[in-house]
Design an enzyme around this catalytic site. Structure first.
Site, PDB file in Angstrom:
ATOM      1  N   CYS A 225      34.735 -58.993  62.820  1.00  0.00           N
ATOM      2  CA  CYS A 225      34.174 -57.857  63.544  1.00  0.00           C
ATOM      3  C   CYS A 225      32.706 -58.140  63.887  1.00  0.00           C
ATOM      4  O   CYS A 225      32.107 -59.093  63.390  1.00  0.00           O
ATOM      5  CB  CYS A 225      34.287 -56.587  62.711  1.00  0.00           C
ATOM      6  SG  CYS A 225      33.313 -56.624  61.183  1.00  0.00           S
TER       7      CYS A 225
ATOM      8  N   HIS B 142      33.073 -61.340  52.566  1.00  0.00           N
ATOM      9  CA  HIS B 142      34.122 -61.830  51.684  1.00  0.00           C
ATOM     10  C   HIS B 142      34.893 -62.967  52.351  1.00  0.00           C
ATOM     11  O   HIS B 142      36.024 -62.802  52.816  1.00  0.00           O
ATOM     12  CB  HIS B 142      35.055 -60.682  51.289  1.00  0.00           C
ATOM     13  CG  HIS B 142      34.417 -59.720  50.339  1.00  0.00           C
ATOM     14  ND1 HIS B 142      34.734 -58.384  50.283  1.00  0.00           N
ATOM     15  CD2 HIS B 142      33.448 -59.908  49.405  1.00  0.00           C
ATOM     16  CE1 HIS B 142      34.004 -57.792  49.346  1.00  0.00           C
ATOM     17  NE2 HIS B 142      33.225 -58.705  48.803  1.00  0.00           N
TER      18      HIS B 142
ATOM     19  N   CYS C 254      26.016 -53.884  57.739  1.00  0.00           N
ATOM     20  CA  CYS C 254      26.762 -53.532  58.942  1.00  0.00           C
ATOM     21  C   CYS C 254      26.328 -52.154  59.437  1.00  0.00           C
ATOM     22  O   CYS C 254      26.184 -51.222  58.636  1.00  0.00           O
ATOM     23  CB  CYS C 254      28.257 -53.526  58.633  1.00  0.00           C
ATOM     24  SG  CYS C 254      29.268 -52.857  59.965  1.00  0.00           S
TER      25      CYS C 254
ATOM     26  N   GLU D 222      30.277 -52.183  48.519  1.00  0.00           N
ATOM     27  CA  GLU D 222      29.920 -51.159  49.503  1.00  0.00           C
ATOM     28  C   GLU D 222      29.854 -49.784  48.867  1.00  0.00           C
ATOM     29  O   GLU D 222      28.921 -49.008  49.130  1.00  0.00           O
ATOM     30  CB  GLU D 222      30.941 -51.139  50.647  1.00  0.00           C
ATOM     31  CG  GLU D 222      30.637 -50.068  51.681  1.00  0.00           C
ATOM     32  CD  GLU D 222      31.736 -49.897  52.720  1.00  0.00           C
ATOM     33  OE1 GLU D 222      31.942 -48.745  53.160  1.00  0.00           O
ATOM     34  OE2 GLU D 222      32.375 -50.897  53.086  1.00  0.00           O
TER      35      GLU D 222
ATOM     36  N   THR E 277      34.289 -47.851  54.333  1.00  0.00           N
ATOM     37  CA  THR E 277      34.591 -48.106  55.740  1.00  0.00           C
ATOM     38  C   THR E 277      35.900 -48.860  55.957  1.00  0.00           C
ATOM     39  O   THR E 277      36.447 -48.833  57.063  1.00  0.00           O
ATOM     40  CB  THR E 277      33.456 -48.914  56.401  1.00  0.00           C
ATOM     41  OG1 THR E 277      33.290 -50.161  55.707  1.00  0.00           O
ATOM     42  CG2 THR E 277      32.152 -48.125  56.389  1.00  0.00           C
TER      43      THR E 277
ATOM     44  N   CYS F 273      35.561 -47.530  59.603  1.00  0.00           N
ATOM     45  CA  CYS F 273      35.034 -48.208  60.785  1.00  0.00           C
ATOM     46  C   CYS F 273      36.124 -48.471  61.825  1.00  0.00           C
ATOM     47  O   CYS F 273      37.309 -48.626  61.497  1.00  0.00           O
ATOM     48  CB  CYS F 273      34.323 -49.509  60.400  1.00  0.00           C
ATOM     49  SG  CYS F 273      35.398 -50.871  59.927  1.00  0.00           S
TER      50      CYS F 273
ATOM     51  N   ASN G  64      39.699 -54.961  53.335  1.00  0.00           N
ATOM     52  CA  ASN G  64      40.452 -54.656  54.552  1.00  0.00           C
ATOM     53  C   ASN G  64      41.604 -55.636  54.755  1.00  0.00           C
ATOM     54  O   ASN G  64      42.652 -55.273  55.288  1.00  0.00           O
ATOM     55  CB  ASN G  64      39.536 -54.592  55.779  1.00  0.00           C
ATOM     56  CG  ASN G  64      39.021 -55.930  56.217  1.00  0.00           C
ATOM     57  OD1 ASN G  64      39.639 -56.626  57.011  1.00  0.00           O
ATOM     58  ND2 ASN G  64      37.856 -56.336  55.697  1.00  0.00           N
TER      59      ASN G  64
END
Length: 298
Positions: free
Chosen positions: A12, A39, A95, A125, A160, A190, A220
């Site tokens: 991203c 990561h 981010c 996070e 996110t 996000c 994610n």
């Protein structure tokens, strides 16, 4: 064996920007990264070739360089100010969408809401999100909801990279448990995460096997694997093409490929190339084709 690449996959903009910023900073002067930038072990190895060191956000003695970098996952203002007060130049690669989650949580607290974060309590996070708000409660499943205190106003944000379906389900459960409270949810999941989850839905309609590319500790990426498993589609998570085992694709007809938001384009390309090689080998091996047809018949 057909190979289908997800419409939305891989790195991203937040991760890409963090890499560029950190790369430039490491070339200017010695740099210590306060944790894992993103990561992805390949990124770790690349930064090491630039001389970047690894420090710990909680340990002011872990950096021997004047320049320190906050990772893309963000940090609390408390930690950021501590490093600045210790005389370090802080390079902030957080981010922008993680910053948005920080602003949303701060807004809810300022407006008198009890802060609640949907996410993994030990994820970097989430630790950054709650670092300035000691009263915040972190929940990830309905079994955690007993931690939410009685309060007239409950304000909720999400890590996110959590699935929207999970967040909405927990918000509904909180509303049922606290029916006399005002419950406000600010959607901080996000857009890239949502895109990759939606693209996975498309793969699941068309594919009988799924390959997910991403770091072992990438939330994610893990969520994509879990989504496939929840739909009964076999899925494997890999970090690179060397982990692909042709035997796994013996009964595969349509193989879907996707990647987490920290995965390099080059890694996706390499995995796609290896999968094409495996498909070609299967087509050129008549014995393998016979066994494959027998497996499908079974």
């Amino acid at each position: 064996m057909n190979i289908i690449l997800a419409q939305h996959h891989g790195m991203c903009f937040g991760v890409r920007d963090a890499l560029r910023t950190t790369h430039a900073a490491a070339q200017r002067a010695p740099l210590t990264i306060l944790g894992q930038l993103v990561h992805n072990p390949l990124v770790d190895r690349h930064l090491a070739t630039l001389g970047a060191q690894r420090g710990e956000l909680d340990d002011l003695n872990s950096a021997s360089t004047q320049q320190v970098a906050i990772t893309a996952h963000g940090a609390s203002d408390r930690h950021r100010q501590a490093w600045q007060s210790a005389g370090h130049t802080v390079i902030d690669t957080t981010c922008p969408l993680v910053k948005k989650a920080h602003h949303a949580l701060a807004m809810l607290v300022n407006e008198g809401y009890q802060p609640i974060v949907i996410g993994q309590s030990q994820h970097v996070e989430v630790r950054g999100l709650i670092g300035d708000f000691p009263s915040a409660v972190v929940v990830l499943e309905e079994a955690d909801l007993h931690r939410v205190p009685a309060h007239p106003r409950l304000g909720i944000v999400s890590q996110t990279t959590q699935p929207l379906e999970l967040a909405l389900r927990l918000v509904d459960a909180i509303k049922r448990r606290h029916c006399r409270s005002e419950v406000r949810f600010v959607d901080t999941i996000c857009h890239p995460t949502k895109q990759r989850q939606t693209a996975m839905d498309d793969l699941l309609r068309d594919c009988d096997h799924i390959v997910v590319i991403g770091g072992r500790n990438s939330n994610n990426t893990r969520q994509l694997v879990q989504k496939a498993a929840a739909h009964g589609v076999p899925a494997i998570q890999i970090e690179g093409p060397g982990e692909l085992d042709p035997a796994w694709f013996g009964k595969a007809r349509n193989v879907g490929v996707t990647a987490g938001t920290s995965t390099l384009d080059e890694t996706v390309d390499a995995v796609m190339q290896r999968l094409r090689q495996i498909a070609a080998e299967m087509r050129s091996n008549p014995v393998h084709e016979f066994l494959r047809s027998m497996l499908h018949a079974a």
